[in-house]
Design a protein around this motif. Sequence first.
Motif: not given
Length: 443
Positions: A105-109, A114-121
């Motif tokens: 369940n990711g989140k917009f920075i 967009f971050t999901v788990e321990d990664e920033i996309l």
Amino acid sequence: MVNKKYDVVIIGGGIGGYYSAMALKKGGKTVALVEKNSLGGTALRWGALPVKKALDSFKGIKDKYNETKNIRENLINKWNEDLSILDSKIKEDLINENIDIYIGNGKFIDSKRFTVEDEILDAQYFIIATGTEPHSIKEIPIDGVNIITHKEAIDLTHIPKSITILGGNVEGIEFAALYAELGVDVIVIEKEDGILSGNDGDLVEPIETHLISKGVKIIKGIGAKSAKVSKGAVETLLEDGTIISTEKALVTFMRKPNFPLGIENTNIKTNENNIIVYENLLTDEQNIFAIGDINGILGMAHVAIQQGLSVADYILNGIPVDTSYYILPRAVFTLPEMAGVGKQELELKEDGISYKIGIALFKDSWRGWAKNIDCGFVKVILDEENKILGLWMIGENVSEYIGLIGSVIKDGKTADDLLSNLIIHPSLGESIREALLQGKNRR
């Protein structure tokens, strides 16, 4: 945290996100797809496709008790295996195209990250395809065990002995058809005066008749006021004071949007029910699109697919997105099926538009005779100049015939335009010709 860069990140692994991801990757873009639960969404994994697969098992059965019993047992015993195969197929399709999949369940920075788990996309474009989920009123609280949604209802390894279906809409009636075939005692509660509201009575009647013949009880014109669990059963209180007690209750009448987390960290505007989109399905962020149910335009899987493909085409080739859905194919996957495109009589009557109809029964066609078809028909609706306004069908597998008919109506074709084409003989398609001839010659 690890930072990864992509051309496009798609948030939501449902049918719209799936098709958009595949098209973008084939177009040469680097693509990531983020899904918080299971790939496939409502259309592929949590309702639509599994329901259709299950109902397909019962097609062609003419009340043969032993055969129906064997189908039920085989379907239930293999259900988890079949869904596991479906899960694998969706995932393999994406992996084979080298699309990166992130489960969480990711989140917009912000509008670029967009971050999901321990990664920033980090992406040039984002496509939000998060869809909607079942919802209810506080007087009918969904617990996922007794008062359930389509996600629990599609688990055929836990079939109840009886169920109340709240809502005589497409979802409710499709589940009623399936559960009736599985031998469940089904009661449908519909607040409107008829099930499948918004469709002509002659199209709905064969579906309702079949449901009743299978023992389904349909209560119309009375809504459900509340529901509670008591002694292992669900007691549903209707507006007239009647209490209905069944093992489970299925809620189908409301949905709510799945807004992605962190949307407040962007300039995207929303209202209570959807993300607001503009030209080309862009949000208030000029690099973020919203497709499918989440944009509130039309909550249908084929619309989500078309939007996903169109946004991909816009990103790849700059081709504007067309969202004019006045010619919209629709289908109800019951036994028998209803499918069609264009206007229905009730719409034309409301608008005061003159029309003519032609109806041809499948059983009266040569192919219908050869296949021992005993129900179903084609209905064409023409204007006074014989331009085709609508084409609708009732019968087994009629959803397969409708897909491309919309272009006929969109292009303003007439009955004579279709009649000038060759129709294979013998085929059920000849019923379209007969309906056109009948409608054309009416005054």
